[in-house]
Design an enzyme around this catalytic site. Structure first.
Site, PDB file in Angstrom:
ATOM      1  N   SER A 199     -28.531  73.844  43.237  1.00 11.75           N
ATOM      2  CA  SER A 199     -28.891  75.181  43.678  1.00 11.75           C
ATOM      3  C   SER A 199     -28.095  75.531  44.938  1.00 11.75           C
ATOM      4  O   SER A 199     -26.892  75.305  44.966  1.00 11.75           O
ATOM      5  CB  SER A 199     -30.406  75.200  43.907  1.00 11.75           C
ATOM      6  OG  SER A 199     -30.910  76.488  43.958  1.00 11.75           O
ATOM      7  N   ASP A 449     -30.960  78.621  32.743  1.00 10.63           N
ATOM      8  CA  ASP A 449     -31.138  78.900  34.167  1.00 10.63           C
ATOM      9  C   ASP A 449     -30.534  80.260  34.512  1.00 10.63           C
ATOM     10  O   ASP A 449     -29.342  80.484  34.284  1.00 10.63           O
ATOM     11  CB  ASP A 449     -30.426  77.800  34.961  1.00 10.63           C
ATOM     12  CG  ASP A 449     -30.509  78.010  36.458  1.00 10.63           C
ATOM     13  OD1 ASP A 449     -31.293  78.871  36.897  1.00 10.63           O
ATOM     14  OD2 ASP A 449     -29.789  77.291  37.186  1.00 10.63           O
ATOM     15  N   HIS A 474     -32.480  74.901  35.569  1.00  8.53           N
ATOM     16  CA  HIS A 474     -32.001  74.780  36.951  1.00  8.53           C
ATOM     17  C   HIS A 474     -31.877  73.309  37.387  1.00  8.53           C
ATOM     18  O   HIS A 474     -32.860  72.598  37.467  1.00  8.53           O
ATOM     19  CB  HIS A 474     -32.966  75.540  37.857  1.00  8.53           C
ATOM     20  CG  HIS A 474     -32.360  75.980  39.171  1.00  8.53           C
ATOM     21  ND1 HIS A 474     -31.134  76.606  39.272  1.00  8.53           N
ATOM     22  CD2 HIS A 474     -32.824  75.882  40.445  1.00  8.53           C
ATOM     23  CE1 HIS A 474     -30.882  76.879  40.544  1.00  8.53           C
ATOM     24  NE2 HIS A 474     -31.884  76.449  41.273  1.00  8.53           N
TER      25      HIS A 474
END
Lengths: 517, 517
Positions: A199, A449, A474
């Site tokens: 991320s 994601d 994710h």
């Protein structure tokens, strides 16, 4: 000073980001003329207690580490006389083969929260450390967890002046200074460093490899939306992906959600409508506005898309495998007489109350809380977000920089720099820029994601590669291996391990060192 | 508050950097026990009026440019509420083929002085612009020339707080923001940018290509000592090269200079010795200490080595071709009865008074002047310098970081960060770091240049290459072509042009654009 209603209406929306601006065929009211609302980029991992509080003892016991601290400059790029601060880092040397054998150092680039939470949720690096004889270090990102300038969160977050050194470039420089110092202290200058991150942490890992090639030999950047800036990808990308995640499970589920916003406004505007919604959604306190409820719902959908993992998980919430499928089952399979909003409630209960322990729901009642990610989103991390009229199940919304800027000024007394990230780190035309520049980066993404749309999804060169999984979400690859891992996930991780081995072998060959475990 | 004698002795030495710490067989005094003196890295181009004043009208007329200004943030890497400043840049679009034909932009990275002076002394880029259909831009380095934060030099240079944003990273970010903006204003986003720079400007060009590959497709870094930091090259390198430049012309010249330092101290310590030295060296004012004179001499030797060009030049001083040869002729060929110091005077007169116009010499009487390069040398640009006992013709000196640090504190109230440049930009083990990372940099060096020892002298990869000329000196290749250019210099420039053409062609191929001049 309490905000007026007018201010409130124009105010920021926190974790959930879409506001109620609906053009719905079901709604009797056309709200098309309502001024567009401001929204920030969705959060990566939500404003949940996980992020700001240390993980539970149970999780900690699973992964053993030592906690240490390192003194950092507040501004690496000037010589202003500022106080230093103490950066926390976690370290595990159980499997490290040591400096003489040039044992690798795996550095996880801490992101926007308590580093212990990221450490215990990055099982992949723990899983592979023994195989590489690697040390693990997890430096915390400045202004998060315990790594707080000015001695306390209260002072650090006091105003724009104290917050002004909360930037990605400073965080990268923290990592660079930290690891250089650590290696020197261990006489491990020649040990190769490999970066990991998911991320925002993945963005940091990729950028760090690009900006500090002398510090780290490669980076695994998982779910790192480094292209979600300026005009590089269409601003509808994020919500289109969330929406298509729902649509792929069920078109009627998608449609019900798309219709629900109008219904929500419609009910909310009735006499005692807010009370009715409070009851339908089992809220603990009476609803103040339909927007608050919409935020809460949108937030659930966005996070569900991020964590639409193929097996049960407890990353942000305890959830079943493929949770969107379960949400849609609840929405679709309710008895015929069930209203749209009741269906929605049943659906999001999968997210907010999978364990069934919750009696009533607390909406986020402090959407204006000035936390670190909000600051970053209002300064550098300006990710334009729209919601398209057709492809999105969310209320339509066109990104509006002017109101964004105004709200950031209201909230933080700061003016965003929307072009800075692409100036500093690039992004436009990335394929031709990096085709002959840089090496050793893996961009891994799962297409479920919503952040994958702003990430790198094709190989940029021989050694800057994209690993894309259709069913991944994710940074799934960074999670620990489990017995339920599907084959495609196992294969993805094997490829990652192989690439990292190549980087290290190549480095050793350069050093003319032999690596005998 | 006037400095005491003790303070003065321990004080900084400006342009000339070596102080009189002599162990000389000729000197009756052993000064070995005298505490080592502090010294900064030698300047690249000396504290001459050229650097701080605009070039003369005659030079300006040779190269036509427009002068413009661009508003810059003072700190790119924080959101602190600081005043912006106006960055000056020079621009010439006479030969630019424009945005539609993706006309290249040649950007000279301004270094530590007035940008007009660098512009008119970088004839190479003017010479080649027509051939490439290129625009020329010369952004000025912050805190130099007219690009002064806080509105005036007085305020900008007031103290460590106002000076604190004078760093290389900020200067690079200035260039990045400036060129991104300029390209946008000209709708020339797709035009390739090529960087040029000499000396510190060359370091900036190389670092900029490494840090901002999305901004510029390549860099010609001429005489850029990016390895002159920390422990990467031996600290004796610089003065060894200066010395060998003299030795290659004449061993007796080298020996005379080596002996002169002891003689200088010896004479200076006699009764009326300083007066005698004042007369021997035709100084305008009576000498205060032999150190001041030694600084003046050392400065001449160092600069002579930098500008030991094969043809007459007027870069820092009007000088004959191969000026060291001329200096040594004067030193060697004086009548037998000529004393060592008289020979030295005859020699340095070639440097300080080639035109013969000077009646008496002014030593730099403000060695503590707080100028920009001194600040940079006391903060980031910490280049350790020693003078070896055997290979150097200068007084022996061992680099001493502690006293360096102390002096920087005394002068600027700042603590140097001697490891920062290598942390931020690398340098250690550069060959293995850049073997598989980065592309399109030319490191050009002439081996007579004392800075060449801290530069990149071998190819690092296929596209990060070193162009080395045995007879070249400090960024000779960036000077305009002349009728006296030796063949090896012509060849070097041709190679540079060929490489830059390759970068641009490659870029165009990537863009699938055709480049028809």
């Amino acid at each position: 000073m309490p905000k007026t209603r007018q201010q409130k209406q124009n105010s920021l929306y926190l974790s959930p980001v879409i506001t109620i601006v609906i053009i719905s065929i079901l709604s009797p009211l056309s709200l098309a003329s309502q001024p567009s609302k401001f929204r920030r980029a969705p959060r990566f991992v939500g404003k949940l207690s996980h992020l700001t509080e240390p993980p539970q003892r149970q999780q900690q016991q699973q992964y053993r580490y030592e906690t240490r601290y390192f003194e950092q400059r507040l501004d690496h790029f000037s010589f202003a006389d500022l106080p230093t601060f103490s950066q926390r880092y976690l370290i595990n040397t159980d499997h490290w083969v040591g400096p003489n054998r040039l044992g690798p150092i795996f550095l996880y680039c801490g992101n926007e929260g308590d580093i212990e939470w990221f450490a215990v949720n990055s099982g992949f690096v723990w899983d592979i450390a023994p195989r590489f004889g690697a040390m693990l270090v997890f430096p915390e990102h400045r202004y998060y967890g315990e790594s707080m300038p000015y001695g306390s969160t209260e002072v650090a977050y006091q105003n724009a002046t104290t917050l002004s050194y909360l930037t990605a470039e400073q965080a990268l420089a923290d990592f660079a200074v930290f690891i250089t110092n650590l290696k020197q202290n261990l006489s491990a200058e020649a040990s190769p460093v490999v970066l990991f991150g998911g991320s925002y942490g993945g963005m940091l890992a990729a950028w760090m490899r690009l900006k500090y090639p002398h510090i780290a030999i490669g980076a695994l950047a998982s779910s790192a939306p480094i292209l979600q800036f300026e005009d590089i990808v269409p601003p509808e990308t994020f919500y289109n992906i969330v929406s298509s995640d729902f649509k792929r499970e069920s078109a009627s589920c998608f449609n019900t959600i798309k219709e629900s916003w109008g219904e929500l406004v419609s009910v909310g505007q009735k006499e005692n409508g807010l009370l009715e919604l409070t009851k339908t959604f089992h809220l603990c306190r009476e609803l103040n506005s339909t927007e608050d409820l919409a935020d809460w719902l949108e937030s659930a959908y966005s996070y569900l898309a991020m964590v639409d993992y193929p097996y049960p998980s407890d990353f942000m919430m305890p959830l079943p495998g493929y949770p969107i499928r379960e949400v849609c089952k609840k929405i679709d399979n309710a008895p015929d007489a069930t209203s749209i909003l009741e269906r929605i409630f049943e659906g999001v209960s999968v997210y907010y109350n999978y364990t069934g322990d919750v009696d009533c729901f607390q909406l986020d009642d402090d959407p204006h809380g000035l936390d670190g990610w909000n600051w970053q989103a209002c300064t550098e991390m300006v990710m334009p977000m729209s919601s398209s009229r057709d492809k999105s199940m969310f209320p339509a919304y066109d990104y509006n920089y002017s109101s964004f800027k105004e709200e950031c000024w209201n909230d933080f007394n700061v003016i965003p720099r929307p072009r800075w990230i692409t100036t500093e780190f690039g992004g436009h035309d990335i394929k031709s820029v990096l085709k002959l520049f840089g090496s050793n980066i893996i961009f891994s993404n799962g297409l479920l994601d919503p952040w994958s749309g702003g990430s790198v999804l094709q190989n940029l060169s021989e050694t800057i590669v994209a690993l894309v999984t259709e069913e991944g979400a994710h940074h799934l690859d960074l999670r620990p291996s489990t017995n339920e891992d599907p084959d495609w996930l196992k294969k993805q991780r094997e490829t990652e391990i192989k690439l990292i081995e190549d980087w290290i072998d190549n480095y050793y060959r350069g050093k003319k060192a032999t690596f005998n475990m």
